[in-house]
Motif scaffolding. Structure first.
Motif, short mmCIF file in Angstrom:
data_model
loop_
_atom_site.label_atom_id
_atom_site.label_comp_id
_atom_site.label_asym_id
_atom_site.label_seq_id
_atom_site.Cartn_x
_atom_site.Cartn_y
_atom_site.Cartn_z
N LEU A 1 0.82 -1.35 0.10
CA LEU A 1 0.16 -0.23 -0.14
C LEU A 1 1.10 1.62 0.14
N ALA A 2 0.87 2.23 -0.87
CA ALA A 2 1.51 3.12 -0.81
C ALA A 2 0.39 4.51 -1.08
N GLU A 3 0.99 6.05 -0.80
CA GLU A 3 0.90 7.11 -0.87
C GLU A 3 1.61 7.86 -2.53
N LEU A 4 0.22 7.89 -3.47
CA LEU A 4 1.27 8.66 -4.18
C LEU A 4 1.06 10.17 -4.64
N PRO A 5 1.64 10.88 -5.47
CA PRO A 5 2.23 12.46 -4.85
C PRO A 5 0.19 12.71 -5.65
N GLY A 6 0.06 13.92 -4.13
CA GLY A 6 -1.35 14.48 -5.13
C GLY A 6 -2.16 13.65 -3.80
N GLY A 7 -1.67 12.50 -3.51
CA GLY A 7 -2.49 12.07 -2.01
C GLY A 7 -3.36 10.97 -2.60
N ARG A 8 -3.16 10.65 -3.83
CA ARG A 8 -3.96 9.26 -4.79
C ARG A 8 -3.16 8.18 -3.77
N ARG A 9 -4.14 6.74 -3.65
CA ARG A 9 -3.41 5.70 -2.87
C ARG A 9 -3.50 4.44 -3.80
N LEU A 10 -2.40 3.94 -3.87
CA LEU A 10 -1.72 2.77 -4.54
C LEU A 10 -1.84 1.33 -4.08
N VAL A 11 -2.25 0.53 -4.44
CA VAL A 11 -2.48 -0.93 -3.44
C VAL A 11 -1.46 -2.29 -4.94
N GLY A 12 -0.94 -2.98 -4.62
CA GLY A 12 -0.10 -4.04 -4.97
C GLY A 12 -0.81 -4.92 -4.49
N LEU A 13 -0.96 -5.44 -5.86
CA LEU A 13 -1.67 -6.75 -5.86
C LEU A 13 -0.57 -8.14 -6.24
N PRO A 14 -0.09 -9.21 -6.06
CA PRO A 14 1.11 -10.45 -6.28
C PRO A 14 0.15 -11.25 -8.07
N GLY A 15 1.40 -11.12 -8.58
CA GLY A 15 0.65 -11.13 -9.53
C GLY A 15 0.25 -13.00 -9.25
N ASN A 16 0.04 -13.94 -8.44
CA ASN A 16 -0.66 -14.56 -8.77
C ASN A 16 -2.13 -15.13 -8.45
N PRO A 17 -3.03 -15.78 -9.36
CA PRO A 17 -4.62 -15.00 -8.91
C PRO A 17 -5.10 -14.73 -7.05
N PHE A 18 -4.67 -15.87 -6.81
CA PHE A 18 -5.52 -16.49 -5.13
C PHE A 18 -4.97 -15.42 -4.10
N ALA A 19 -3.29 -15.52 -4.79
CA ALA A 19 -2.76 -14.66 -3.82
C ALA A 19 -3.16 -13.03 -4.75
N GLY A 20 -3.62 -12.60 -5.46
CA GLY A 20 -4.56 -11.03 -5.78
C GLY A 20 -5.75 -11.18 -5.03
N LEU A 21 -6.35 -12.00 -4.93
CA LEU A 21 -7.26 -12.45 -4.13
C LEU A 21 -7.22 -11.75 -2.70
N VAL A 22 -6.63 -12.60 -2.32
CA VAL A 22 -6.28 -12.05 -1.29
C VAL A 22 -6.18 -11.06 -0.14
N ALA A 23 -4.72 -10.31 -1.03
CA ALA A 23 -4.18 -8.94 -1.46
C ALA A 23 -5.79 -7.65 -1.14
N GLY A 24 -6.67 -8.03 -2.29
CA GLY A 24 -7.52 -7.28 -2.62
C GLY A 24 -8.77 -7.20 -1.42
N VAL A 25 -8.63 -8.79 -0.89
CA VAL A 25 -9.62 -8.44 0.50
C VAL A 25 -8.94 -7.66 1.99
N THR A 26 -7.62 -7.90 1.42
CA THR A 26 -6.62 -7.34 3.01
C THR A 26 -6.54 -5.67 2.63
N LEU A 27 -6.28 -5.15 1.34
CA LEU A 27 -5.67 -3.99 1.40
C LEU A 27 -6.47 -3.00 0.30
N LEU A 28 -6.96 -3.51 -0.85
CA LEU A 28 -8.33 -2.86 -1.69
C LEU A 28 -9.17 -2.11 -0.72
#
Length: 393
Positions: free
Chosen positions: A280-307
């Motif tokens: 999870l990161a803050e971009l210039p201007g106050g926008r937020r970024l969520v980085g999701l792992p490329g493996n599909p189930f791992a990306g799903l877990v990241a989606g419910v964890t941070l996004l």
């Protein structure tokens, strides 16, 4: 990437950081039918009494005084109010929702009454209920109908319509741009050898919608740091979700790009499995970024964890119902990490769907929820469940 999944932010702490990293977005006014599943930004009060008049709660006869009663006419829902006042011994046949005549003491339901004679005399026992809904018995004009912060469920939408509400102020939906990285990713069709389909487009779109947001841009990017930097600096959405570039491989450029464009990491890896290399990161201007792992189930877990926690806050969904059930199944835990596994809810328990792997969505697709198994969990112990088949909120 290191194989030590216990490094990084503890799972629950990471989720809390994501939820607290933003605030509800400003309000916009929309027609009530378009507001379903959004969150009220301003309280709504009744514009009229509910009900607006004394109305029949049953089909039958509005009666005055003791019976038997002479039937003097008929009232249908939506008809003009009865002229005059019912006298003792008089009745008017009436339908549910019709305005009861002045002087009515009760409504005698059809099933409790008997009609005799050509002139229509009705008799029957009234019992202890009047079957009349009195004006304002639910809400008086000006009463609070729904407080700010409430999710506009079907029942809430119906109540607001009853109260004469036509438009509502709701928090703006957070807008998300999705960047799917990888030279091997294709957007449609059957992948050739060495290629994979973009699963994040449809999956993240669904995750975002369930959290109250909307995907307004979706791009496939080659593994090129320049392309990623340009996409991040050019995004005009509230949140940017990036898949496939958050690990530590040679093609994973997200951290270097964030450093070059002035981004700031607030969560760098999470102590969970799967989904460890999420960020999870803050971009210039106050926008937020969520980085999701490329493996599909791992990306799903990241989606419910941070996004999803981030988006729920932006959408004004500050309350989240929690469900805990005993979880049964054979799961191998690793000390110091939280494991998320797909489960089926069966009555008062949850059963692990076997065979879940970071690169496979088969288990999650068959599941109702993800069970959050903390270090120390044992089969049969209760665990928190995160819904996959719909929100319980």
């Amino acid at each position: 990437m290191s194989a030590n999944h216990s490094t990084g932010v503890p799972w629950r702490e990471a989720r809390a950081i994501a939820a607290a990293s933003s605030c509800p977005l400003p309000a916009e006014t929309v027609p009530l039918p378009d507001a379903a599943w959004r969150v009220l930004a301003e309280a709504c009060t009744a514009r009229a009494d509910l009900p607006g008049s004394d109305t029949a709660a049953m089909d039958g006869w509005a009666v005055a005084g003791p019976g038997p009663w002479r039937v003097a006419g008929r009232m249908l829902a939506g008809a003009a109010p009865w002229v005059g006042t019912l006298a003792a011994g008089e009745a008017v046949e009436i339908m549910t929702g019709a305005v009861v005549p002045a002087g009515s003491a009760a409504v005698l339901p059809y099933e409790k009454g008997t009609v005799r004679g050509a002139e229509g005399e009705v008799s029957g026992a009234l019992g202890g209920r009047t079957h009349i809904r009195r004006a304002g018995e639910d809400y008086a004009r000006g009463d609070l109908l729904v407080a700010a912060g409430r999710l506009l469920t079907p029942a809430v939408c119906g109540l607001l319509a009853q109260g004469g509400i036509d438009t509502v102020a709701v928090h703006r939906r957070p807008r998300v741009r999705l960047l799917v990285t990888g030279d091997e990713v294709i957007g449609a069709g059957v992948p050739a050898a060495g290629q994979v389909r973009d699963v994040f487009g449809p999956m993240v779109t669904a995750l975002v919608a369930a959290a109250g947001g909307v995907v307004t841009g979706h791009d496939l990017l080659r593994d090129d740091p320049g392309l990623l930097a340009a996409a991040l600096t050019g995004a005009d959405t509230d949140v940017v979700a990036v898949s496939g570039s958050s690990s530590a491989g040679r093609a994973d450029h997200l951290r270097d790009v964030l450093d070059k464009i002035g981004g700031r990491l607030t969560v760098d890896q999470v102590a969970c499995r799967p989904g460890h290399p999420q960020v999870l990161a803050e971009l210039p201007g106050g926008r937020r970024l969520v980085g999701l792992p490329g493996n599909p189930f791992a990306g799903l877990v990241a989606g419910v964890t941070l996004l999803q926690p981030l988006l729920r806050t932006m959408a004004g969904r500050l309350r989240e119902a929690q469900l805990r059930l005993p979880v049964l199944g054979d799961v191998q835990l690793t000390g110091g990490i939280t494991k998320l596994v797909p489960v089926l809810v069966e009555g008062d328990r949850a059963v692990v769907v076997p065979g879940a792997r970071p690169a496979s969505l088969g288990g999650a697709a068959a599941a109702d929820a993800l069970a959050v198994l903390d270090d120390g969990w044992a089969p049969g112990a209760a665990a928190e469940l995160l819904p996959l088949a719909g929100p319980w909120w």
